[in-house]
Motif scaffolding. Structure first.
Motif, PDB file in Angstrom:
ATOM      1  N   ASP A   6      -3.961  -0.380   4.916  1.00  0.00           N
ATOM      2  CA  ASP A   6      -5.147   0.409   4.551  1.00  0.00           C
ATOM      3  C   ASP A   6      -5.052   1.833   5.103  1.00  0.00           C
ATOM      4  OD1 ASP A   6      -6.214  -1.754   3.215  1.00  0.00           O
ATOM      5  OD2 ASP A   6      -7.459  -2.402   4.923  1.00  0.00           O
ATOM      6  N   GLU A   7      -4.600   1.952   6.343  1.00  0.00           N
ATOM      7  CA  GLU A   7      -4.460   3.284   6.949  1.00  0.00           C
ATOM      8  C   GLU A   7      -3.445   4.134   6.191  1.00  0.00           C
ATOM      9  OE1 GLU A   7      -3.394   2.521  10.992  1.00  0.00           O
ATOM     10  OE2 GLU A   7      -5.338   1.645  11.484  1.00  0.00           O
ATOM     11  N   ARG A   8      -2.329   3.536   5.809  1.00  0.00           N
ATOM     12  CA  ARG A   8      -1.313   4.294   5.065  1.00  0.00           C
ATOM     13  C   ARG A   8      -1.841   4.740   3.709  1.00  0.00           C
ATOM     14  NH1 ARG A   8       4.166   1.593   4.445  1.00  0.00           N
ATOM     15  NH2 ARG A   8       4.624   3.676   3.679  1.00  0.00           N
ATOM     16  N   PHE A   9      -2.628   3.881   3.051  1.00  0.00           N
ATOM     17  CA  PHE A   9      -3.204   4.247   1.761  1.00  0.00           C
ATOM     18  C   PHE A   9      -4.236   5.365   1.942  1.00  0.00           C
ATOM     19  CE2 PHE A   9      -6.305   3.520  -1.730  1.00  0.00           C
ATOM     20  CZ  PHE A   9      -5.468   3.838  -2.774  1.00  0.00           C
ATOM     21  N   ASP A  10      -5.046   5.261   2.994  1.00  0.00           N
ATOM     22  CA  ASP A  10      -6.057   6.299   3.258  1.00  0.00           C
ATOM     23  C   ASP A  10      -5.421   7.651   3.548  1.00  0.00           C
ATOM     24  OD1 ASP A  10      -8.074   4.458   2.900  1.00  0.00           O
ATOM     25  OD2 ASP A  10      -8.328   4.052   5.049  1.00  0.00           O
ATOM     26  N   ARG A  11      -4.289   7.648   4.236  1.00  0.00           N
ATOM     27  CA  ARG A  11      -3.595   8.911   4.547  1.00  0.00           C
ATOM     28  C   ARG A  11      -2.854   9.464   3.338  1.00  0.00           C
ATOM     29  NH1 ARG A  11      -1.533   6.330   9.498  1.00  0.00           N
ATOM     30  NH2 ARG A  11       0.336   5.967   8.280  1.00  0.00           N
ATOM     31  N   GLY A  12      -2.650   8.645   2.317  1.00  0.00           N
ATOM     32  CA  GLY A  12      -1.915   9.086   1.141  1.00  0.00           C
ATOM     33  C   GLY A  12      -0.409   8.857   1.252  1.00  0.00           C
ATOM     34  N   ASP A  13       0.018   8.054   2.226  1.00  0.00           N
ATOM     35  CA  ASP A  13       1.442   7.766   2.371  1.00  0.00           C
ATOM     36  C   ASP A  13       1.978   6.926   1.222  1.00  0.00           C
ATOM     37  OD1 ASP A  13       1.358   9.118   4.744  1.00  0.00           O
ATOM     38  OD2 ASP A  13       1.319   7.327   6.017  1.00  0.00           O
ATOM     39  N   ILE A  14       1.117   6.088   0.632  1.00  0.00           N
ATOM     40  CA  ILE A  14       1.524   5.238  -0.493  1.00  0.00           C
ATOM     41  C   ILE A  14       0.507   5.400  -1.609  1.00  0.00           C
ATOM     42  CG2 ILE A  14       2.780   3.550   0.918  1.00  0.00           C
ATOM     43  CD1 ILE A  14       0.351   1.753   0.843  1.00  0.00           C
ATOM     44  N   ASP A  15       0.964   5.154  -2.853  1.00  0.00           N
ATOM     45  CA  ASP A  15       0.049   5.287  -3.990  1.00  0.00           C
ATOM     46  C   ASP A  15      -0.645   3.950  -4.255  1.00  0.00           C
ATOM     47  OD1 ASP A  15       2.049   3.774  -5.102  1.00  0.00           O
ATOM     48  OD2 ASP A  15       2.661   5.243  -6.594  1.00  0.00           O
ATOM     49  N   ALA A  16      -1.548   3.947  -5.239  1.00  0.00           N
ATOM     50  CA  ALA A  16      -2.362   2.765  -5.528  1.00  0.00           C
ATOM     51  C   ALA A  16      -1.509   1.591  -5.988  1.00  0.00           C
ATOM     52  CB  ALA A  16      -3.419   3.104  -6.585  1.00  0.00           C
ATOM     53  N   GLU A  17      -0.472   1.860  -6.760  1.00  0.00           N
ATOM     54  CA  GLU A  17       0.382   0.772  -7.251  1.00  0.00           C
ATOM     55  C   GLU A  17       1.114   0.083  -6.101  1.00  0.00           C
ATOM     56  OE1 GLU A  17       4.195   0.095 -10.214  1.00  0.00           O
ATOM     57  OE2 GLU A  17       3.178   2.028 -10.186  1.00  0.00           O
ATOM     58  N   PHE A  58       0.222   0.172  -2.969  1.00  0.00           N
ATOM     59  CA  PHE A  58      -0.796  -0.470  -2.152  1.00  0.00           C
ATOM     60  C   PHE A  58      -1.140  -1.845  -2.713  1.00  0.00           C
ATOM     61  CE2 PHE A  58      -5.315  -1.393  -1.431  1.00  0.00           C
ATOM     62  CZ  PHE A  58      -5.335  -1.446  -0.041  1.00  0.00           C
ATOM     63  N   GLY A  59      -1.348  -1.917  -4.030  1.00  0.00           N
ATOM     64  CA  GLY A  59      -1.688  -3.193  -4.657  1.00  0.00           C
ATOM     65  C   GLY A  59      -0.571  -4.216  -4.519  1.00  0.00           C
ATOM     66  N   ASP A  60       0.671  -3.765  -4.730  1.00  0.00           N
ATOM     67  CA  ASP A  60       1.809  -4.681  -4.598  1.00  0.00           C
ATOM     68  C   ASP A  60       1.907  -5.249  -3.187  1.00  0.00           C
ATOM     69  OD1 ASP A  60       2.458  -4.197  -7.229  1.00  0.00           O
ATOM     70  OD2 ASP A  60       4.062  -2.743  -6.758  1.00  0.00           O
ATOM     71  N   ARG A  61       1.791  -4.380  -2.216  1.00  0.00           N
ATOM     72  CA  ARG A  61       1.921  -4.831  -0.823  1.00  0.00           C
ATOM     73  C   ARG A  61       0.731  -5.692  -0.409  1.00  0.00           C
ATOM     74  NH1 ARG A  61       5.768  -1.616   2.467  1.00  0.00           N
ATOM     75  NH2 ARG A  61       6.906  -0.329   1.002  1.00  0.00           N
ATOM     76  N   ARG A  62      -0.430  -5.366  -0.897  1.00  0.00           N
ATOM     77  CA  ARG A  62      -1.628  -6.163  -0.578  1.00  0.00           C
ATOM     78  C   ARG A  62      -1.491  -7.575  -1.137  1.00  0.00           C
ATOM     79  NH1 ARG A  62      -6.296  -5.028   2.493  1.00  0.00           N
ATOM     80  NH2 ARG A  62      -7.606  -6.825   2.169  1.00  0.00           N
ATOM     81  N   ARG A  63      -0.955  -7.681  -2.362  1.00  0.00           N
ATOM     82  CA  ARG A  63      -0.732  -9.007  -2.960  1.00  0.00           C
ATOM     83  C   ARG A  63       0.291  -9.799  -2.151  1.00  0.00           C
ATOM     84  NH1 ARG A  63      -1.688  -6.133  -7.520  1.00  0.00           N
ATOM     85  NH2 ARG A  63       0.467  -5.574  -7.876  1.00  0.00           N
ATOM     86  N   MET A  64       1.338  -9.122  -1.671  1.00  0.00           N
ATOM     87  CA  MET A  64       2.339  -9.820  -0.842  1.00  0.00           C
ATOM     88  C   MET A  64       1.720 -10.326   0.443  1.00  0.00           C
ATOM     89  SD  MET A  64       6.031  -7.951  -1.265  1.00  0.00           S
ATOM     90  CE  MET A  64       5.538  -6.426  -0.534  1.00  0.00           C
TER      91      MET A  64
END
Length: 95
Positions: free
Chosen positions: A71-82, A84-90
């Motif tokens: 979540d922190e990496r997504f909030d900082r913009g280090d990763i994109d939504a796609e 983020f979704g892939d890693r969250r599902r894993m």
């Protein structure tokens, strides 16, 4: 005729070489013993099977911490939504 000379000056060099060889081997044995002792006496040594001062957190806590980091990496913009979704599902156990 002197018998203590062993037939020439070469015998003296043989004794010096032999003495240096013995000292060198003793130093190698001491160094090897010290390295073995240090490797097996550390708390995080792979040779002793001990895990160290900070054991791993339980699986549930580790998974929760992984989600926080994601979540922190997504909030900082280090990763994109796609990503983020892939890693969250894993992390959630999905494919």
């Amino acid at each position: 005729m002197r018998y203590g000379d062993c037939g020439g000056g070469i015998a003296g060099w043989v004794w010096v070489f032999g003495a240096l060889l013995v000292v060198g081997l003793l130093l190698l044995m001491v160094a090897g013993g010290l390295l073995t002792y240090r490797a097996t006496s550390r708390p995080d040594s792979h040779l002793t099977g001990r895990t160290g001062r900070h054991p791993a957190p339980p699986a549930g806590q580790a998974r929760a911490r992984a989600r926080e980091i994601l979540d922190e990496r997504f909030d900082r913009g280090d990763i994109d939504a796609e990503e983020f979704g892939d890693r969250r599902r894993m992390l959630d156990g999905g494919d």
